[in-house]
Motif scaffolding. Structure first.
Motif, PDB file in Angstrom:
ATOM      1  N   PRO A 151      26.302  36.543  33.747  1.00 25.26           N
ATOM      2  CA  PRO A 151      27.357  36.544  34.769  1.00 25.26           C
ATOM      3  C   PRO A 151      28.521  35.656  34.317  1.00 25.26           C
ATOM      4  CG  PRO A 151      25.207  36.019  35.743  1.00 25.26           C
ATOM      5  CD  PRO A 151      25.028  36.012  34.264  1.00 25.26           C
ATOM      6  N   PRO A 152      29.742  36.008  34.727  1.00 24.34           N
ATOM      7  CA  PRO A 152      30.906  35.202  34.341  1.00 24.34           C
ATOM      8  C   PRO A 152      30.761  33.718  34.682  1.00 24.34           C
ATOM      9  CG  PRO A 152      31.631  37.241  35.357  1.00 24.34           C
ATOM     10  CD  PRO A 152      30.137  37.184  35.519  1.00 24.34           C
ATOM     11  N   SER A 153      30.056  33.417  35.742  1.00 24.76           N
ATOM     12  CA  SER A 153      29.882  32.015  36.148  1.00 24.76           C
ATOM     13  C   SER A 153      29.098  31.204  35.115  1.00 24.76           C
ATOM     14  CB  SER A 153      29.176  31.945  37.507  1.00 24.76           C
ATOM     15  OG  SER A 153      27.898  32.559  37.417  1.00 24.76           O
ATOM     16  N   LYS A 179      40.403  31.198  33.721  1.00 23.82           N
ATOM     17  CA  LYS A 179      39.933  31.372  35.104  1.00 23.82           C
ATOM     18  C   LYS A 179      40.495  32.642  35.734  1.00 23.82           C
ATOM     19  CE  LYS A 179      38.987  26.527  36.133  1.00 23.82           C
ATOM     20  NZ  LYS A 179      39.446  25.326  36.846  1.00 23.82           N
ATOM     21  N   ARG A 180      41.716  33.034  35.344  1.00 26.70           N
ATOM     22  CA  ARG A 180      42.327  34.246  35.906  1.00 26.70           C
ATOM     23  C   ARG A 180      41.594  35.506  35.464  1.00 26.70           C
ATOM     24  NH1 ARG A 180      47.167  31.395  35.121  1.00 26.70           N
ATOM     25  NH2 ARG A 180      47.590  32.410  33.126  1.00 26.70           N
ATOM     26  N   TYR A 181      41.087  35.555  34.245  1.00 26.05           N
ATOM     27  CA  TYR A 181      40.441  36.796  33.797  1.00 26.05           C
ATOM     28  C   TYR A 181      38.924  36.770  33.875  1.00 26.05           C
ATOM     29  CZ  TYR A 181      40.127  34.531  29.090  1.00 26.05           C
ATOM     30  OH  TYR A 181      39.892  33.696  28.035  1.00 26.05           O
ATOM     31  N   LEU A 182      38.332  35.616  33.977  1.00 26.47           N
ATOM     32  CA  LEU A 182      36.877  35.504  33.847  1.00 26.47           C
ATOM     33  C   LEU A 182      36.100  36.248  34.931  1.00 26.47           C
ATOM     34  CD1 LEU A 182      34.833  34.290  31.941  1.00 26.47           C
ATOM     35  CD2 LEU A 182      34.875  32.207  33.304  1.00 26.47           C
ATOM     36  N   ASN A 183      36.525  36.176  36.177  1.00 26.68           N
ATOM     37  CA  ASN A 183      35.724  36.771  37.259  1.00 26.68           C
ATOM     38  C   ASN A 183      35.645  38.283  37.223  1.00 26.68           C
ATOM     39  OD1 ASN A 183      34.873  34.355  38.329  1.00 26.68           O
ATOM     40  ND2 ASN A 183      36.631  34.179  39.704  1.00 26.68           N
ATOM     41  N   GLN A 184      36.619  38.951  36.592  1.00 22.87           N
ATOM     42  CA  GLN A 184      36.573  40.417  36.516  1.00 22.87           C
ATOM     43  C   GLN A 184      35.972  40.889  35.192  1.00 22.87           C
ATOM     44  OE1 GLN A 184      40.209  39.366  36.283  1.00 22.87           O
ATOM     45  NE2 GLN A 184      39.997  38.545  38.325  1.00 22.87           N
ATOM     46  N   ARG A 219      33.140  40.996  31.732  1.00 23.41           N
ATOM     47  CA  ARG A 219      31.768  41.003  31.239  1.00 23.41           C
ATOM     48  C   ARG A 219      31.675  39.912  30.180  1.00 23.41           C
ATOM     49  NH1 ARG A 219      29.968  46.891  29.352  1.00 23.41           N
ATOM     50  NH2 ARG A 219      27.968  45.804  29.196  1.00 23.41           N
ATOM     51  N   CYS A 220      30.621  39.109  30.257  1.00 23.06           N
ATOM     52  CA  CYS A 220      30.464  37.972  29.347  1.00 23.06           C
ATOM     53  C   CYS A 220      29.189  38.115  28.530  1.00 23.06           C
ATOM     54  CB  CYS A 220      30.404  36.671  30.140  1.00 23.06           C
ATOM     55  SG  CYS A 220      31.865  36.390  31.128  1.00 23.06           S
ATOM     56  N   LYS A 271      37.230  42.526  29.564  1.00 24.45           N
ATOM     57  CA  LYS A 271      37.472  42.941  30.953  1.00 24.45           C
ATOM     58  C   LYS A 271      38.136  44.303  30.967  1.00 24.45           C
ATOM     59  CE  LYS A 271      41.853  41.617  32.806  1.00 24.45           C
ATOM     60  NZ  LYS A 271      42.632  40.897  33.727  1.00 24.45           N
TER      61      LYS A 271
END
Length: 159
Positions: A8-10, A28-33, A35-36, A52
């Motif tokens: 998960p991005p977190s 932080k702007r791109y991380l939540n949308q 795949r990590c 992303k």
């Protein structure tokens, strides 16, 4: 032995992401949308890659970094190859990346088949508050590269 897992991005390690992108705000702007993917070597995090979606069938590689103490050992290449396979398996047709106009990272992407699409003039000047310097030269422009995934039937001709 290198193990690569999607997480998960977190769970993406910010300190490692900052190796490739010096702006925590941008990350932080791109991380939540996104795949990590994390590469582990000997039980420790060795590398991270973030992609992303940016359009239907197209993803952008936003960040790829390997721990500085173990760079130049093929970890980044194996991580990128793994992510390319996962992106293709998900049905994507294209993977894009933005990078500086010079430096080892440009060659890194080109070795994997990425090709230059266009130049974003003054990108690093407009989007980063501090200069990004590599080998004594300031990055100013961004090269946009892409990797196309041909349709498995693209070799067949329709008559």
């Amino acid at each position: 032995m290198l193990r690569i897992n999607e997480v998960p991005p977190s769970e993406a390690p910010m300190e490692l992401l900052l190796v490739a992108d010096p702006s925590e705000d941008a990350i932080k702007r791109y991380l939540n949308q996104a795949r990590c993917f994390i590469a582990y070597s000997r039980g420790a995090i060795a590398g991270v890659c973030v992609v992303k979606p940016i359009a239907r069938g197209t993803l952008e590689l936003m960040n790829i970094a390997v721990s500085p103490s173990i760079q130049q050992n093929g970890i980044g290449t194996r991580l990128l190859q793994h992510v390319i396979e996962k992106v293709k398996e998900s049905g994507a047709r294209r993977l894009e990346v933005g990078t500086g106009t010079f430096g080892h990272q440009l060659t890194f992407y080109q070795r994997q088949g990425f090709r230059v699409e266009h130049i974003s003039k003054d990108f690093f000047l407009k989007n980063y508050p501090e200069p990004i310097i590599e080998n004594g030269v300031q990055h100013k422009d961004m090269l946009r590269l892409s990797l196309e995934f041909p349709d498995d039937n693209s070799h067949q001709r329709t008559i």
